[in-house]
Design a protein around this motif. Structure first.
Motif, mmCIF file in Angstrom:
data_model
loop_
_atom_site.group_PDB
_atom_site.id
_atom_site.type_symbol
_atom_site.label_atom_id
_atom_site.label_comp_id
_atom_site.label_asym_id
_atom_site.label_seq_id
_atom_site.Cartn_x
_atom_site.Cartn_y
_atom_site.Cartn_z
ATOM 1 N N TYR A 195 0.836 -1.217 0.000
ATOM 2 C CA TYR A 195 0.000 0.000 0.000
ATOM 3 C C TYR A 195 0.864 1.257 0.000
ATOM 4 C CZ TYR A 195 -3.678 3.298 1.286
ATOM 5 O OH TYR A 195 -4.558 4.347 1.293
ATOM 6 N N PRO A 196 0.538 2.295 -0.789
ATOM 7 C CA PRO A 196 -0.550 2.305 -1.778
ATOM 8 C C PRO A 196 -0.098 2.030 -3.205
ATOM 9 C CG PRO A 196 0.148 4.543 -1.357
ATOM 10 C CD PRO A 196 1.052 3.649 -0.528
ATOM 11 N N ASP A 197 1.181 2.281 -3.490
ATOM 12 C CA ASP A 197 1.610 2.347 -4.887
ATOM 13 C C ASP A 197 1.688 0.997 -5.579
ATOM 14 O OD1 ASP A 197 1.830 5.094 -4.623
ATOM 15 O OD2 ASP A 197 3.927 4.992 -3.955
ATOM 16 N N ARG A 198 1.909 -0.076 -4.820
ATOM 17 C CA ARG A 198 2.130 -1.381 -5.452
ATOM 18 C C ARG A 198 0.877 -2.260 -5.450
ATOM 19 N NH1 ARG A 198 6.958 -4.131 -2.607
ATOM 20 N NH2 ARG A 198 6.693 -5.606 -4.339
ATOM 21 N N LEU A 199 -0.229 -1.736 -4.931
ATOM 22 C CA LEU A 199 -1.476 -2.504 -4.993
ATOM 23 C C LEU A 199 -1.993 -2.529 -6.424
ATOM 24 C CD1 LEU A 199 -3.554 -1.456 -1.828
ATOM 25 C CD2 LEU A 199 -2.602 -3.700 -2.344
ATOM 26 N N ASN A 200 -2.459 -3.700 -6.869
ATOM 27 C CA ASN A 200 -2.986 -3.823 -8.230
ATOM 28 C C ASN A 200 -4.097 -4.863 -8.261
ATOM 29 O OD1 ASN A 200 -1.706 -6.532 -8.724
ATOM 30 N ND2 ASN A 200 0.164 -5.306 -8.448
ATOM 31 N N ASP A 201 -4.714 -5.008 -9.419
ATOM 32 C CA ASP A 201 -5.844 -5.933 -9.565
ATOM 33 C C ASP A 201 -5.475 -7.375 -9.245
ATOM 34 O OD1 ASP A 201 -7.568 -3.946 -10.185
ATOM 35 O OD2 ASP A 201 -7.506 -4.257 -12.364
ATOM 36 N N GLY A 202 -4.213 -7.722 -9.441
ATOM 37 C CA GLY A 202 -3.794 -9.091 -9.185
ATOM 38 C C GLY A 202 -3.909 -9.485 -7.723
ATOM 39 N N LEU A 203 -3.928 -8.500 -6.825
ATOM 40 C CA LEU A 203 -4.048 -8.763 -5.396
ATOM 41 C C LEU A 203 -5.503 -8.751 -4.921
ATOM 42 C CD1 LEU A 203 -1.083 -6.542 -4.159
ATOM 43 C CD2 LEU A 203 -1.167 -9.042 -4.171
ATOM 44 N N TYR A 204 -6.432 -8.476 -5.850
ATOM 45 C CA TYR A 204 -7.847 -8.378 -5.470
ATOM 46 C C TYR A 204 -8.389 -9.681 -4.882
ATOM 47 C CZ TYR A 204 -12.867 -7.523 -5.880
ATOM 48 O OH TYR A 204 -14.218 -7.399 -5.615
ATOM 49 N N PRO A 205 -8.110 -10.866 -5.472
ATOM 50 C CA PRO A 205 -8.608 -12.114 -4.854
ATOM 51 C C PRO A 205 -8.088 -12.307 -3.429
ATOM 52 C CG PRO A 205 -7.918 -12.523 -7.110
ATOM 53 C CD PRO A 205 -7.459 -11.138 -6.770
ATOM 54 N N LEU A 206 -6.834 -11.940 -3.192
ATOM 55 C CA LEU A 206 -6.286 -12.049 -1.834
ATOM 56 C C LEU A 206 -7.020 -11.116 -0.884
ATOM 57 C CD1 LEU A 206 -4.198 -13.012 0.226
ATOM 58 C CD2 LEU A 206 -2.645 -11.244 -0.642
ATOM 59 N N LEU A 207 -7.332 -9.924 -1.364
ATOM 60 C CA LEU A 207 -8.068 -8.963 -0.540
ATOM 61 C C LEU A 207 -9.457 -9.495 -0.194
ATOM 62 C CD1 LEU A 207 -7.649 -6.159 0.695
ATOM 63 C CD2 LEU A 207 -8.669 -5.178 -1.362
ATOM 64 N N LEU A 208 -10.106 -10.168 -1.150
ATOM 65 C CA LEU A 208 -11.409 -10.773 -0.885
ATOM 66 C C LEU A 208 -11.293 -11.855 0.195
ATOM 67 C CD1 LEU A 208 -12.934 -11.228 -4.470
ATOM 68 C CD2 LEU A 208 -13.548 -9.500 -2.765
ATOM 69 N N LEU A 209 -10.261 -12.683 0.087
ATOM 70 C CA LEU A 209 -10.059 -13.743 1.072
ATOM 71 C C LEU A 209 -9.833 -13.160 2.460
ATOM 72 C CD1 LEU A 209 -9.550 -16.675 1.938
ATOM 73 C CD2 LEU A 209 -7.170 -16.381 1.209
ATOM 74 N N LEU A 210 -9.016 -12.124 2.560
ATOM 75 C CA LEU A 210 -8.746 -11.509 3.860
ATOM 76 C C LEU A 210 -10.007 -10.856 4.416
ATOM 77 C CD1 LEU A 210 -5.234 -9.982 3.120
ATOM 78 C CD2 LEU A 210 -5.761 -12.035 4.448
ATOM 79 N N GLY A 211 -10.824 -10.288 3.545
ATOM 80 C CA GLY A 211 -12.103 -9.726 3.990
ATOM 81 C C GLY A 211 -13.033 -10.801 4.512
ATOM 82 N N PHE A 212 -13.038 -11.956 3.840
ATOM 83 C CA PHE A 212 -13.842 -13.086 4.291
ATOM 84 C C PHE A 212 -13.401 -13.527 5.688
ATOM 85 C CE2 PHE A 212 -14.888 -17.566 4.710
ATOM 86 C CZ PHE A 212 -16.175 -17.644 4.190
ATOM 87 N N LEU A 213 -12.089 -13.629 5.910
ATOM 88 C CA LEU A 213 -11.572 -14.018 7.221
ATOM 89 C C LEU A 213 -11.921 -12.970 8.279
ATOM 90 C CD1 LEU A 213 -8.053 -15.408 6.220
ATOM 91 C CD2 LEU A 213 -10.006 -16.715 7.070
ATOM 92 N N ALA A 214 -11.830 -11.719 7.919
ATOM 93 C CA ALA A 214 -12.174 -10.657 8.867
ATOM 94 C C ALA A 214 -13.613 -10.782 9.345
ATOM 95 C CB ALA A 214 -11.951 -9.282 8.222
#
Length: 436
Positions: free
Chosen positions: A107-126
């Motif tokens: 965060y913030p400059d290196r975030l990209n669409d390729g990390l979106y599935p990981l972000l979804l998974l972490l949101g699910f765990l949260a």
């Protein structure tokens, strides 16, 4: 029951400590979800997400927080609550730690669409943190006698549900003062601290502890009755889910909770937009008005539980859903701020009392599968939070903002009427249930 009696049978904790532990676990379980939802905009801006992606991102914690209530609550019927609560809290901690690592590394400059599935998974765990609700409600129900369950369950859920409102007030200052990473570290610390408290004092009711000590089931039931426990599970996780599913009253209670708690979740998501777009209130004012609604509904839930003990869950539910209906009528007619604020208040009071009344009735109507029933009611009932906002949005889309925002509350008029009819059905058949 005296402390000596518990010590004699090697029973850890007591009803008061179990209530405190479960409440703290549920309260801090909201930490991950509250922070993740508020900071979704940061990830949107950094990753360039479209509205659909943002919507899915915000929905992930609510998805896990709803669906996982069903199996984890049923697990209480075999464990007493300790393992399922700690499992969910640990999963939420893992989700937050993953988000911290993501922020530090990208965060913030290196975030990209390729990390979106990981972000979804972490949101699910949260979201696992808010699935603790049904675990705690079942755990507390086993600890307390039925004549005090309304108060105990109302206190548990009322205090625990204060978390979203309190976090709404605190998060803007935390993000401004500590930044995104600092806020995540602080909220993770809060979640870890609450988990440690639960580890120390959060144990299942006497029956479950006795069984773990190797005491035969029938003997364990007899000893637990002497220690004040009144309800006992019927079987395994699958059995308790099946037993509760075969009881038609479970599905009536699901429908009622869809209106009271699902409706509550829906309004906490919808009210910020309503106040901003229809009444032209500033963003911060809209947030505070939503926090007021959340805190009001949570606090009144404690009183609603006590009222349910005194006059019964069905009569309390009649009062509650009558209030939801009245508040919705006021909101449909409200063109001014004072009238809309009054309508929001009436609906909030009704939903808070209704939430307490529903779970007062769960142990009464499904005493042999409280965990399973609580899972169905808490998990499926929470889906109102997904279903209602799009319907209200449809009113705005079809009728325009001037008519759509107030007339969208006709959804709650319909839900209120249906809920009142269902409560009447329970009340009218109660005598046959008791006879059986």
């Amino acid at each position: 029951m005296s402390t000596e009696a518990f010590k004699k049978h090697r029973i850890k904790s007591n009803p008061a400590e179990a209530l405190i532990a479960a409440t703290i676990g549920f309260f801090v379980g909201f930490a991950a979800v509250a922070l993740f939802n508020v900071t979704a905009k940061n990830f949107k801006d950094a990753m360039g997400l479209d509205p659909v992606q943002v919507g899915l991102l915000v929905a992930m914690p609510m998805l896990s927080g709803s669906l996982l209530r069903i199996p984890f609550s049923a697990w209480v019927d075999t464990d007493g609550g300790r393992k399922p609560m700690l499992t969910l809290l640990t999963m939420a901690i893992v989700g937050l730690l993953g988000l911290i690592a993501l922020i530090v590394a990208y965060y913030p400059d290196r975030l990209n669409d390729g990390l979106y599935p990981l972000l979804l998974l972490l949101g699910f765990l949260a979201g696992c943190g808010i699935a603790t609700f049904s675990v705690g409600i079942s755990m507390v129900a086993y600890w307390f006698p039925q004549h005090r369950q309304g108060w105990a369950l109302g206190t548990y859920a009322g205090v625990g549900n204060l978390a979203p409102g309190i976090f709404t007030f605190l998060l803007p200052a935390a993000l401004a003062g500590w930044g995104l990473l600092g806020a995540y570290v602080a909220w993770t610390g809060l979640l870890v601290l609450g988990t440690l408290v639960f580890i120390v004092i959060g144990f299942g009711a006497p029956f479950f502890q006795l069984v773990k000590h190797g005491v035969p089931r029938e003997e364990a039931i007899a000893i637990a009755r002497e220690l004040g426990q009144e309800i006992f599970p019927a079987g395994s996780v699958l059995e308790t889910l099946a037993i509760s599913a075969r009881n038609w009253r479970t599905w009536v209670l699901v429908a009622l909770y869809f209106t009271s708690f699902g409706g509550f979740l829906a309004l906490t998501a919808w009210l910020p937009t309503y106040w901003r777009e229809f009444h032209q209130e500033p963003v911060r004012t809209a947030a505070y008005l939503t926090a007021y609604f959340s805190i009001l509904a949570s606090l009144i839930r404690v009183w609603g539980g006590s009222l349910s003990d005194r006059i019964g869950g069905e009569k309390t539910a009649m009062l509650a859903f009558g209030s939801v209906l009245l508040g919705a009528l006021v909101m449909v007619l409200a063109q001014s701020f004072p009238l809309a604020f009054l309508g929001e208040t009436i609906i909030g009071l009704g939903m808070g009392i209704g939430n307490a009344a529903v779970f007062k009735m769960v142990p009464f109507y499904v005493p042999d599968a409280v965990g399973g029933a609580s899972g169905w009611v808490g998990g499926l009932g929470a889906f109102g939070g997904f279903v209602v906002p799009p319907i209200m949005g449809f009113f705005v889309k079809e009728l325009g903002p001037a008519r759509g925002y107030p007339e969208g509350f006709t959804v709650y008029i319909a839900l209120g009427v249906i809920a009142l009819l269902l409560v009447w059905l329970l009340q009218s058949t109660r005598r046959f249930y008791k006879a059986a």
